[in-house]
Design a protein around this motif. Structure first.
Motif, short mmCIF file in Angstrom:
data_model
loop_
_atom_site.label_atom_id
_atom_site.label_comp_id
_atom_site.label_asym_id
_atom_site.label_seq_id
_atom_site.Cartn_x
_atom_site.Cartn_y
_atom_site.Cartn_z
N VAL A 13 44.07 26.59 46.85
CA VAL A 13 43.68 26.81 45.45
C VAL A 13 43.24 28.25 45.24
O VAL A 13 43.63 28.91 44.25
CB VAL A 13 42.56 25.83 45.05
N SER A 17 45.02 30.99 42.91
CA SER A 17 44.27 31.69 41.87
C SER A 17 44.40 33.20 42.03
O SER A 17 44.55 33.95 41.05
CB SER A 17 42.80 31.28 41.95
N ARG A 65 47.30 25.04 37.47
CA ARG A 65 46.85 23.84 36.75
C ARG A 65 47.04 22.58 37.60
O ARG A 65 46.18 21.69 37.63
CB ARG A 65 47.61 23.72 35.43
N ASN A 68 44.50 22.50 40.15
CA ASN A 68 43.20 22.17 39.54
C ASN A 68 43.08 20.65 39.30
O ASN A 68 42.03 20.06 39.54
CB ASN A 68 43.05 22.93 38.22
#
Length: 211
Positions: A13, A17, A65, A68
């Motif tokens: 993640v 990012s 997304r 997430n």
């Protein structure tokens, strides 16, 4: 930050990012390089780069997304697993407490049994040495088996004494009955003698007369 986080998913993640941020910065850099005058349109190459970078940014954002959403689901799953684990820990803790109380109860019962003044301890049993001299076949017995054998010996001895007592009691009762019969016979003999004496008095008076 990535060096601090050890979980592989969380590292992915953070990497996504970071890539998204770099892609956004690259797109902003291309946008800053465009001509500011409305009359000056960007070259086809610049437009192609902008379109490509924009597509890459959209892809990175879509991936971010998705990651997430996965992270949120993982958090929920972790919370549920944590709650279930906490319930299991609470259940085991309660079970442990119950076992502790049961252990204390059993320890108290054992102590009470060990301190209980058992009746067999008051029996006048033969000393172990004397018992083994009479019954050497019990020499290999355990302490518990030896105590049982001594109690059984005392029981058999008492039964023999009780039988002897009953025999003596019967003999005593027979002697008492015989003695009573003899007394009754003597009493009857006394009555017979008194009757005989009374009957002989006239004869005695006749012999006492003087002729």
């Amino acid at each position: 930050m990535a060096e601090i986080v050890a979980d592989p998913f969380l590292r992915s993640v953070l990497d996504a990012s970071d890539r998204t941020r770099q892609q956004g910065l690259a797109l902003l850099g291309l946008a800053d390089d465009r001509p500011t005058s409305p009359a000056d349109s960007p070259s086809p190459e610049t437009q192609l780069q902008l379109s490509r970078q924009h597509g890459l940014l959209l892809g990175a954002l879509s991936q971010l997304r998705s990651l997430n959403r996965d992270a949120v689901l993982r958090v929920r799953s972790t919370k549920q697993a944590t709650a279930e684990a906490r319930q299991e820990v609470d259940r085991l803790h309660l079970h442990l407490q119950n076992l502790y109380y049961e252990q204390r109860h059993l320890a108290g019962e054992i102590a009470a049994c060990e301190s209980y003044d058992h009746g067999y301890q008051q029996l006048p049993l033969l000393p172990v040495e004397e018992f083994l001299e009479r019954h050497p076949d019990h020499a290999a017995n355990s302490e518990n088996d030896l105590m049982i054998a001594r109690i059984n010996h005392e029981h058999s001895e008492r039964e023999a004494l009780e039988q002897a007592r009953q025999g003596l009691l019967k003999k005593k009762q027979g002697l008492i009955a015989d003695n009573k019969k003899r007394k009754d016979d003597l009493a009857n003999l006394d009555k017979d003698l008194e009757t005989f004496i009374d009957a002989a008095k006239p004869i005695q008076k006749t012999f006492e007369k003087e002729y």
